[in-house]
Each structure stands twice: as structure tokens, then as C-alpha cells.
Write a protein that holds these residues in place. Structure first.
Motif, PDB file in Angstrom:
ATOM      1  N   ARG A 175      -4.964  46.119  28.717  1.00  0.00           N
ATOM      2  CA  ARG A 175      -4.974  44.824  29.422  1.00  0.00           C
ATOM      3  C   ARG A 175      -4.243  44.918  30.749  1.00  0.00           C
ATOM      4  O   ARG A 175      -4.673  44.321  31.751  1.00  0.00           O
ATOM      5  N   LEU A 176      -3.139  45.660  30.798  1.00  0.00           N
ATOM      6  CA  LEU A 176      -2.370  45.773  32.041  1.00  0.00           C
ATOM      7  C   LEU A 176      -3.104  46.585  33.110  1.00  0.00           C
ATOM      8  O   LEU A 176      -2.718  46.541  34.285  1.00  0.00           O
ATOM      9  N   SER A 177      -4.118  47.314  32.702  1.00  0.00           N
ATOM     10  CA  SER A 177      -4.892  48.081  33.690  1.00  0.00           C
ATOM     11  C   SER A 177      -5.816  47.173  34.510  1.00  0.00           C
ATOM     12  O   SER A 177      -6.352  47.587  35.543  1.00  0.00           O
ATOM     13  N   THR A 183       3.304  45.130  37.833  1.00  0.00           N
ATOM     14  CA  THR A 183       3.555  44.780  36.431  1.00  0.00           C
ATOM     15  C   THR A 183       5.054  44.682  36.163  1.00  0.00           C
ATOM     16  O   THR A 183       5.832  45.506  36.648  1.00  0.00           O
ATOM     17  N   ILE A 184       5.444  43.684  35.408  1.00  0.00           N
ATOM     18  CA  ILE A 184       6.839  43.515  34.999  1.00  0.00           C
ATOM     19  C   ILE A 184       6.904  43.582  33.479  1.00  0.00           C
ATOM     20  O   ILE A 184       6.153  42.878  32.786  1.00  0.00           O
ATOM     21  N   PHE A 185       7.791  44.420  32.972  1.00  0.00           N
ATOM     22  CA  PHE A 185       8.047  44.497  31.542  1.00  0.00           C
ATOM     23  C   PHE A 185       9.410  43.867  31.245  1.00  0.00           C
ATOM     24  O   PHE A 185      10.376  44.109  31.972  1.00  0.00           O
ATOM     25  N   ILE A 186       9.469  43.082  30.183  1.00  0.00           N
ATOM     26  CA  ILE A 186      10.753  42.581  29.684  1.00  0.00           C
ATOM     27  C   ILE A 186      10.822  42.895  28.196  1.00  0.00           C
ATOM     28  O   ILE A 186      10.030  42.371  27.399  1.00  0.00           O
ATOM     29  N   ILE A 196      12.453  42.715  42.532  1.00  0.00           N
ATOM     30  CA  ILE A 196      12.061  42.610  41.130  1.00  0.00           C
ATOM     31  C   ILE A 196      11.769  43.999  40.593  1.00  0.00           C
ATOM     32  O   ILE A 196      10.934  44.727  41.146  1.00  0.00           O
ATOM     33  N   ALA A 197      12.458  44.392  39.540  1.00  0.00           N
ATOM     34  CA  ALA A 197      12.241  45.713  38.940  1.00  0.00           C
ATOM     35  C   ALA A 197      10.960  45.718  38.109  1.00  0.00           C
ATOM     36  O   ALA A 197      10.421  44.661  37.752  1.00  0.00           O
ATOM     37  N   ASN A 198      10.489  46.912  37.784  1.00  0.00           N
ATOM     38  CA  ASN A 198       9.313  47.024  36.915  1.00  0.00           C
ATOM     39  C   ASN A 198       9.650  46.725  35.460  1.00  0.00           C
ATOM     40  O   ASN A 198       8.818  46.175  34.732  1.00  0.00           O
ATOM     41  N   SER A 199      10.879  47.095  35.046  1.00  0.00           N
ATOM     42  CA  SER A 199      11.211  47.003  33.623  1.00  0.00           C
ATOM     43  C   SER A 199      12.624  46.475  33.431  1.00  0.00           C
ATOM     44  O   SER A 199      13.571  46.970  34.049  1.00  0.00           O
TER      45      SER A 199
END
Length: 322
Positions: A96-98, A136-139, A23-26
Motif C-alpha cells: 500500500r505504501l508503494s 512516508t511517515i512511520f510511527i 519531519i523524520a521518516n520514522s
């Protein structure tokens, strides 16, 4: 993720990512609006977070919260129509992601209409993508990839989405519209929306279809006297002009196909007996396609920065082919 329809390449790539654990980060989901990018983003996250088998994910409490956008570990940035994403929204996202996830092993951030990022918000997001918080995953989701910072694009794995085959789009429209849609109307909408069931359902719920008669009547009034082609167009708002041009493009394609003798491929067969058809019947096939090309260019210009009132002045002349 078997419920992802008409996007086999994207679905297989996402399924393989989950199966292999790579799974990639972004991620950057690109392609036309209404073809399943948001739907696929949700299914992707369901497959990651759900404890059920990937093929049946979507029925448990976790998946239900993802679907409703209320899962505590998935953050959504959803700009209002034609509103930019401000830097404060990206800063709040970073804060929030922190924090650690509440109930999952990951945090996820979904940025819809990522092309609405302003310069300063784009730079703020880029800094997060360069050093993403662990787990964390960003889309990012967009139908205007070309407007994103190249540095943002380079930080993401692009997943491309395409217009759906007409039959797939038609079936989705019939089953997802929320109201009864006859097969013939669903096929018309699938063609009109160019394989975008999401766009087709928006059209169904809007006044576009009811305006068809009005729009064609306006053009038919021009037919007896070509000087009317040099008058301005009645509708001057950006959205109205785009929708009007889309209607003209579809009908002109139907006229061209009918002139070729391929009536069975005409989407709206009523066009063949209309004054609208007789008006353009004297044009050659090449001239009709030339008008279509000019209308496509006008639509792109209106979607960009051209003044809609200027486009309203240009539209009748483009229809004339002069």
C-alpha cells in the motif's frame, strides 16, 4: 497539539518538528500504556495534514477522519490483544505504501503495540525502514521498547512518554471516562493506575474495582492462621494475577504511609480501619517495602513468561514476607 496533556517534552518536540518542517521518516513512541502515545500520534498527524492552524487542528473533516482511523492515507496496524503482528500484515503495508497518497502529500503508517512484531515481521519492517518510500511517515507505538530489534530502534526517532502527574490524570479520567466519576474515585484511579489515565479508564470499565472487596477478604481470611499463606491463590489467569498484585501494591503503600503518620496522603483512607491494616500493622516499614518490591518483581515476571499458575502459588507467600 495543545490537547496533549501531561507530556510537555513530547508535545514540544512534535510541535517543533511540524513548525520547522523537519519531519523524520520514522518515529518510535515509547512509554507506559495509557499515557497518550496513540492520542499524540493522531494529533501529530492532524497537525501535518490539517490546513488549519496547528493549535486548533482537530475540528475539520480531515482531522475527523484521522481520529476515526478512516483517513485513506493513514494505514493502521492494530494487533488484537496478545496476538502477534504477522509478516503478511507488514507485506500488505509495504504494498500500500508503494502507491501515491490519495488526497495528502504523504502516506503514514501507525503500528500499535509494535512489541508484538514477530521475528520475521520485524525483519520485513526493518527493510522498509531502511529504504522508506518517499513521502512516508512511520510511527511505532510500544510500552515494551526492550523487546524490539535494536536495528529497528536505531532507525527511529524516539519520543518518550511518561506517567502523567496525578492531577492531570485525574482530570482526564473525569472528562474522558464516558460516565460520571467522582473526584475522590478519579484520584484513587489515577494513583492505582500509576498516572495512566487510559489504564484507569480500563479499570473503571472492568471488574477490578468490584473485586477489591473479594481480594482483601481473601487476605483477611489468611490473617488468623499463617499456614494459609502457603496455600495457592484463588485467581490463576495472567490478567487477574497482575490486577490482584497491583491492588496489593497500592494498599501496602497506603499502609506504609499510614504507619508513618501521613494519613492525608493515603489514597484509600478506609484501609486504616480495616482488618487488612491491622494484619500488616505489626510489620516494620522496611518489611512492608520489602514485600512491595517482591510484588513488583512478581508482576514483572507474570508480564513476562512465568507460568501464571506458578505465580498463583507464589503470591500468598510474597504477601507474608517470608
Amino acid at each position: 497539539m495543545k490537547n496533549i496533556k501531561g507530556q510537555n517534552s513530547a508535545r514540544k518536540f512534535l510541535e517543533n518538528s511540524v513548525k520547522t518542517g523537519r519531519i523524520a521518516n520514522s518515529y518510535l513512541f515509547t512509554g507506559p500504556s495509557g499515557v497518550g502515545k496513540l492520542f499524540s500520534a493522531k494529533r501529530f498527524l492532524m497537525a501535518i495534514l490539517c490546513k488549519e492552524d496547528m493549535d486548533i487542528a482537530g475540528t475539520c473533516a480531515v482531522c475527523s477522519r484521522v481520529e476515526k482511523k478512516i483517513h485513506p492515507d493513514i494505514l493502521w496496524v492494530t494487533p488484537e490483544k496478545n496476538k502477534n503482528i504477522k509478516i503478511d500484515e507488514i507485506r500488505a503495508l509495504k504494498d500500500r505504501l508503494s502507491l501515491k497518497p490519495f488526497e495528502s502529500v504523504i502516506n503514514a503508517a501507525i503500528i500499535e503495540d509494535a512489541h508484538m512484531l514477530r521475528r520475521e515481521s520485524s525483519n520485513a519492517l526493518l527493510k522498509i525502514l531502511e529504504e522508506p518510500p518517499e513521502g512516508t511517515i512511520f510511527i511505532l507505538i510500544t510500552n515494551k521498547k526492550e523487546t524490539l530489534l535494536p536495528t529497528i530502534i536505531s532507525r527511529c526517532i524516539e519520543v518518550k512518554f511518561h506517567p502523567l502527574p496525578i492531577d492531570d490524570a485525574k482530570n482526564i479520567i473525569i472528562h474522558e471516562a464516558g460516565v460520571f466519576v467522582a473526584s475522590e474515585m478519579a484520584e484513587f484511579l489515577a494513583h492505582f493506575a500509576e498516572g495512566s489515565p487510559g489504564r484507569a479508564i480500563e479499570i473503571l470499565k472492568s471488574e477490578v474495582l468490584s473485586r477489591r472487596g473479594e481480594i482483601l477478604g481473601m487476605v483477611e481470611q489468611m490473617a488468623p492462621d499463617e499456614k494459609y499463606f502457603y496455600a495457592g491463590w484463588k485467581h490463576e489467569s495472567k490478567d487477574d494475577i497482575i490486577e490482584d498484585v497491583e491492588i496489593f501494591i497500592m494498599y501496602l503503600r497506603d499502609i506504609a504511609i499510614a504507619k508513618e503518620g501521613m494519613i492525608k496522603y493515603v489514597v484509600d483512607k478506609s484501609i486504616v480501619d480495616s482488618l487488612w491494616y491491622k494484619m500488616f500493622e505489626r510489620y516494620s516499614i522496611d518489611k512492608i517495602y520489602m514485600i512491595i518490591e517482591r510484588l513488583v518483581a512478581l508482576k514483572k515476571a507474570v508480564e513476562g513468561n512465568i507460568n501464571p499458575k506458578l505465580a498463583a502459588q507464589i503470591l500468598p507467600r510474597e504477601l507474608s514476607g517470608c
